[in-house]
Design an enzyme around this catalytic site. Structure first.
Site, PDB file in Angstrom:
ATOM      1  N   THR A  88      -1.249   4.913  -5.129  1.00  0.00           N
ATOM      2  CA  THR A  88      -1.559   6.342  -5.021  1.00  0.00           C
ATOM      3  C   THR A  88      -1.597   7.024  -6.377  1.00  0.00           C
ATOM      4  O   THR A  88      -2.389   7.938  -6.600  1.00  0.00           O
ATOM      5  CB  THR A  88      -0.495   7.022  -4.116  1.00  0.00           C
ATOM      6  OG1 THR A  88      -0.573   6.398  -2.841  1.00  0.00           O
ATOM      7  CG2 THR A  88      -0.729   8.492  -3.966  1.00  0.00           C
ATOM      8  N   THR A 163       3.664   2.433  -4.242  1.00  0.00           N
ATOM      9  CA  THR A 163       5.088   2.438  -3.906  1.00  0.00           C
ATOM     10  C   THR A 163       5.491   1.372  -2.874  1.00  0.00           C
ATOM     11  O   THR A 163       6.608   0.879  -2.897  1.00  0.00           O
ATOM     12  CB  THR A 163       5.497   3.804  -3.304  1.00  0.00           C
ATOM     13  OG1 THR A 163       4.590   4.122  -2.246  1.00  0.00           O
ATOM     14  CG2 THR A 163       5.467   4.896  -4.335  1.00  0.00           C
ATOM     15  N   ASP A 164       4.562   1.049  -1.970  1.00  0.00           N
ATOM     16  CA  ASP A 164       4.957   0.248  -0.804  1.00  0.00           C
ATOM     17  C   ASP A 164       5.616  -1.083  -1.160  1.00  0.00           C
ATOM     18  O   ASP A 164       6.600  -1.472  -0.550  1.00  0.00           O
ATOM     19  CB  ASP A 164       3.749  -0.011   0.105  1.00  0.00           C
ATOM     20  CG  ASP A 164       3.332   1.238   0.864  1.00  0.00           C
ATOM     21  OD1 ASP A 164       3.984   2.280   0.684  1.00  0.00           O
ATOM     22  OD2 ASP A 164       2.358   1.167   1.629  1.00  0.00           O
ATOM     23  N   LYS A 241      12.253   1.335  -1.963  1.00  0.00           N
ATOM     24  CA  LYS A 241      11.619   2.530  -1.405  1.00  0.00           C
ATOM     25  C   LYS A 241      12.338   2.847  -0.091  1.00  0.00           C
ATOM     26  O   LYS A 241      12.265   2.084   0.861  1.00  0.00           O
ATOM     27  CB  LYS A 241      10.135   2.270  -1.150  1.00  0.00           C
ATOM     28  CG  LYS A 241       9.400   3.457  -0.568  1.00  0.00           C
ATOM     29  CD  LYS A 241       7.903   3.185  -0.419  1.00  0.00           C
ATOM     30  CE  LYS A 241       7.212   4.381   0.224  1.00  0.00           C
ATOM     31  NZ  LYS A 241       5.769   4.234   0.359  1.00  0.00           N
TER      32      LYS A 241
HETATM   33  N1  ASP Z   1       0.114   2.348   0.168  1.00  0.00           N
HETATM   34  C1  ASP Z   1       0.237   2.802  -1.169  1.00  0.00           C
HETATM   35  C2  ASP Z   1       0.620   1.642  -2.064  1.00  0.00           C
HETATM   36  O1  ASP Z   1       1.694   1.147  -1.981  1.00  0.00           O
HETATM   37  C3  ASP Z   1       1.201   3.915  -1.282  1.00  0.00           C
HETATM   38  C4  ASP Z   1       1.488   4.346  -2.693  1.00  0.00           C
HETATM   39  O2  ASP Z   1       0.837   4.055  -3.631  1.00  0.00           O
HETATM   40  O3  ASP Z   1       2.451   5.040  -2.877  1.00  0.00           O
HETATM   41  O4  ASP Z   1      -0.143   1.249  -2.863  1.00  0.00           O
END
Ligand code: ASP
Length: 424
Positions: A88, A163-164, A241
């Site tokens: 993201t 983040t995932d 996370k």
């Molecule tokens: N689904 C995304 C990822 O992990 C969410 C994010 O970037 O925070 O790439």
């Protein structure tokens, strides 16, 4: 007009069952059209024979133009490399569909946060364009190579990442980068960088500051609270996370954070960490890993034959995420035994996330440990998984694997858990 000629972004009117719907096409899937109405609500309409569709106009798709951004080099500041791996933080929202895609270049990211140059000379490059749920061990190797390449030139690295699965990458890097003598800082955003409310810029600023400090570890830096006040510096293999959307989602697990960092440059250290001068040998990349490692989460009703699946597929390692102190139902024992007898290394972590596994309290865990399952103290499942891959990439001898799995290779174990570390 025919439904097959409708495209995402078209403004259309649909007349059906004496009702009229007017809005922008968000999605066309088989005979369903999703419209964003002027009120902002989305509605799904089934197109059948009597449905009439009229196109009003078509939206021109604006492409991101590459940003021209020249950075002035300052001799008094350290060089920090920002590597963008997607997620993201490197994404923009497509306002036609509401979808977010990882398409920002590293220089676009940097250009959106000019404050970074107050702390460092910045060099940036995109290494991947992936949402982190799509990453595999192959990507970790690529990330490892790119980070190692930059480490030769820069004082510190900032790696922007989704983040995932970020904590899998940070944990794997903590094992792959041997004798790491500089900061490698992973950061992220929960809202894309092109949105006013994005957490990206403070995370990037705090990460850049951290990348100029005397830290010789892989760390994760991101919002410490839901406000834009400070970020936490967490060890890469002891962080997780813990919230699906809040900006302060990355929390230290089974330890205190290494420190806090404010966007004005202030840093406060709260815990022990490795400093550059403590590393006497040269840093190198050791990315030999065994990919045939699986995680099995135990839950009431788990079909014990899942173990047979991995045995038959030639897996070399299994992480069981047990309950509480490291338990599973008894009906799994014969299958665990078969897996171990066939040469698979089986290790145990806990799905409580916090705390330590302990095979000596209940008889069921005693039995599991007697079968040869290695109880991994206070390791997170993702740390156990990446470490087992790394260790099995070096030796598959049971005794050596056990020794290495229980040895602190990158600060992953905390021998003294304190109650105040829980839900820090
Ligand atoms: N689904 C995304 C990822 O992990 C969410 C994010 O970037 O925070 O790439």
């Amino acid at each position: 007009m025919d439904k097959n000629s409708i495209k995402t972004g078209d403004f259309i009117v649909i007349l059906k069952d004496k009702e009229k719907w007017e809005g922008k096409v968000v999605q066309v899937f088989e005979n369903m059209v999703t419209l964003k109405l002027n009120s902002g609500y989305n509605v799904g309409i089934k197109i059948d024979e009597g449905t009439k569709i009229k196109k009003l106009w078509e939206e021109k798709v604006k492409k991101h133009r590459p940003v021209k951004f020249e950075l002035k080099f300052s001799k008094s500041k350290p060089l920090v490399s920002v590597l963008a791996a997607g997620g993201t933080i490197a994404s923009s929202i497509d306002y036609r569909t509401g979808a977010i895609s990882a398409s920002y270049s590293a220089s676009q990211l940097i250009a959106s946060v000019p404050e970074l140059v107050n702390f460092a000379n910045i060099k940036s490059r995109k290494i991947l364009e992936e949402m982190s749920e799509n990453l595999t061990p192959k990507h970790w190797k690529k990330i490892g190579r790119e980070v190692f390449r930059e480490l030769k030139e820069s004082e510190g690295i900032v790696l922007t990442h989704g983040t995932d699965t970020l904590s899998y990458t940070s944990s794997m890097l903590s094992f792959m980068l041997r004798n790491l003598n500089k900061p490698v800082v992973l950061t992220f955003a929960q809202k894309s960088s092109d949105r006013g409310s994005s957490d990206a810029s403070m995370n990037l600023i705090c990460s850049t500051i951290t990348a100029t400090k005397n830290i010789a570890e892989v760390v994760v830096v991101g919002h410490g609270t839901i406000s834009d006040d400070y970020c936490l510096i967490n060890r890469g293999n002891k962080v997780r996370k813990m919230h699906s959307s809040q900006r302060n989602s990355f929390r230290p697990i089974n330890c205190f954070p290494i420190g806090k960092v404010w966007p004005d440059g202030k840093v406060e250290f709260l815990n022990k960490y490795r400093k550059k001068e403590e590393v006497k040998e040269d840093c190198y990349l050791d990315d030999k890993i065994e990919e045939k490692v699986a995680i099995i989460k135990f839950y009431p009703g788990l079909d014990s034959e899942i173990f047979d699946f991995y045995v038959d597929k030639g897996y070399k390692g299994i992480v069981i995420e047990g309950t509480g102190l490291g338990h599973t139902a008894e009906d799994l024992f014969p299958k665990i035994k078969r897996a171990i007898e066939s040469g698979i290394i089986v290790v145990m972590t806990t799905q409580t996330i916090y705390g330590r596994v302990n095979p000596y309290v209940y008889s069921s865990a005693r039995e599991i440990s007697k079968l040869g399952v290695i109880y991994l103290e206070d390791l997170l499942t993702e740390t156990a998984y990446t470490k087992l891959m790394w260790v099995l990439g070096h030796t598959q001898n049971e005794k050596e694997v056990r020794e290495l799995m229980l040895k602190n290779l990158a600060g992953e174990f905390n021998k003294r858990l304190q109650p105040t570390q829980f839900l820090y």
